[in-house]
Structure formats: C-alpha cells, structure tokens
Design a protein around this motif. Structure first.
Motif: not given
Length: 101
Positions: A12-25
């Motif tokens: 939430s702090l980063l303003g990203i959704d689960q899809r974007r976190l999956a991409e980043l990780s």
C-alpha cells in the motif's frame, strides 16, 4: 520474518498491486496472494521469502521487526529515511485503485 499485514501495508505504501509486486519479486501472483492471506507470519520457502523481502527493500520499504526501535513500537513498515516516494522505482499504473473517504 514478515507478517501478512506488513506485506499488505508495504504494498500500500508503494501504491502497487499484487501483480506488480509479483513482477518486482520474480514470484507468481498466486504466491503473493497466498502470502497476503496468511494469518500472521508468512510461511513459505526461504527463496521466495528472500525474493519478496529483497524486492520490498529495493523499492524503499524498511521492515520493522518485533522489538525494533520505532516511534510507536510493535510491528510495522516505514519508508527508508531519505527516500522520496515520488522517485521510487517505476510502478507504472499498478495502483491499488479505490479511494479513501
């Protein structure tokens, strides 16, 4: 260790959704979903947890463990000192959507 609430707060702090976190990780969306649905401390294989934590740290999140020095005490997340959220890694249009009252 990281808890499911910490993960949701960090995202939430980063303003990203689960899809974007999956991409980043480098993890799958279902893996992120399972982690966020955990009751408390996230369980998973060490490699996945390390990828997740590394991605959050690169994006500017500092995880605060139980007993770590913080103004309010307890668990939580905070942006690293000196980080300008506007200059955080590109998150594209991967916002969480919705609005606050």
């Amino acid at each position: 260790m990281i808890t499911a609430p910490q993960l949701r707060a960090a995202r939430s702090l980063l303003g990203i959704d689960q899809r974007r976190l999956a991409e980043l990780s480098g993890l799958s969306v279902p893996t992120i979903q399972r982690m966020e649905a955990s009751g408390s401390i996230i369980r998973g294989n060490v490699d996945s947890l390390m990828k997740l934590i590394a991605a959050l740290e690169v994006a500017g999140i500092e995880l605060i463990g139980e007993g770590a020095v913080s103004q309010g005490g307890g668990r939580g997340v905070r942006l690293k000192a000196g980080l300008d959220p506007a200059r955080a890694p590109d998150t594209g249009d991967a916002g969480l959507g919705g609005s606050l009252p």
